[in-house]
Design an enzyme around this catalytic site. Sequence first.
Site, short mmCIF file in Angstrom:
data_model
loop_
_atom_site.label_atom_id
_atom_site.label_comp_id
_atom_site.label_asym_id
_atom_site.label_seq_id
_atom_site.Cartn_x
_atom_site.Cartn_y
_atom_site.Cartn_z
N SER A 1 0.46 -10.26 -0.51
CA SER A 1 0.30 -8.80 -0.57
C SER A 1 0.62 -8.08 0.74
CB SER A 1 -1.13 -8.45 -1.00
OG SER A 1 -2.06 -9.02 -0.10
N LYS B 1 0.80 -1.24 0.00
CA LYS B 1 0.00 0.00 0.00
C LYS B 1 0.83 1.28 0.00
CE LYS B 1 -4.47 -1.18 0.18
NZ LYS B 1 -5.49 -0.62 -0.71
#
Length: 418
Positions: free
Chosen positions: A312, A57
């Site tokens: 992720s 992110k």
Amino acid sequence: MSTSHSVPTLDNIFLAAERLRGVINHTPIFFNAHLSEQYGANIYLKREDLQTVRSYKIRGAYNKMASLTPEALAGGVVCASAGNHAQGVAYACRKMEVKGAIFMPTTTPAQKVKQVRLFGQEWIEIHLVGDTYDDAYHASMAYRDSTNAVFVHPFDDLQVIEGQGTVGLEIFKDADFKIDYLLMAIGGGGLASGISTVFKQLSPKTQLIGVEPEGSPTMHKSIQEGHVVTLDNIDKFVDGAAVKRAGDITFDICSKSLNQILLVPEGKVCSSILQLYNEEAIVAEPAGALTVAALDLIKEDIKGKNVVVLISGGNNDITRTEEIKERSLLYEGLKHYFIIRFPQRSGAFREFLNVLGPNDDIARFEYVKKTNREQGPALVGIELKSREDFAPLIERMDANRVVYEYLNDQPDLFQFMV
């Protein structure tokens, strides 16, 4: 400078990679022997759990902020998030020395609030508002409207998508082999949109597979319906990929670029979290383990193929460990809950113990003796060594006339009792 293009471009993803140089980690791709053997394929893990702030992110948040003019940045930035996006924005604020307001629900675990504060330090202020993400989001919009702050969207923004697309560039550059399949998690769709922008141009034959939790099939449902849909109820367990509504830009890209979207049961995700930890010492958050959990769904297709699986993120809250174990056992058919009505006489419980198999274990027992009833109900949780032990257990209970109600397949009652 802010750009005005309406779709993410490969050129802008290269530009994002330049902006991010020295800010993020170029994360490794590792060949994974265990998974490769398990599936008869060449499985490689792209380790974004090793990223600064332990998830991808930071890429999108930093790229968005770095593309703004000094005038725009002077008014600060604002975001709403209970997780990795907040940490990415906080880190970018500190790195760029930009003031940030971060809105989080009051229900956000203290550990996550602490992490955000740690990454942002004196450059951010945290506002805990409402019980849900939506409450925090509306409060952040009100803040934006009353100040000159720029809203940094977690996924439906071109510069954010282009920042996430740099994951795809790294995968393409580092893979010294033909990539047959690439699996990536989908929440709002920013990551999948960025990566697919890269691969559709640089490696068009790679099968691009999006993965969503079964309890939050937002993009899958939208593509099925042909337009962005808002889901009324979602299972928030896979918090990094549980959103009620996908993005407009991301829907447009994912609907055209992805070859397939797989839906994975939350319990299976839990089994994969435990497998990654026990076999690889990888701490993956639920959204980070989604892609590994999805391999079972395409195991026939990937035999003998080169497969890249994107982990992720690794922001797993240790306080969730018991819940993760429990959900895994339930999914694997190894834990079963009953309400059992015992006759109110001595020896009744010992008789029930004789019904259990040699490997069956009572993992939970809650009983309230009722003096004015012939039978007293107890909540009993039984853990099995093997899924195959369940049918014989039920046969023995029936043969011994045990009065019971099975809870696992009654979700409302199950949630209330267990």
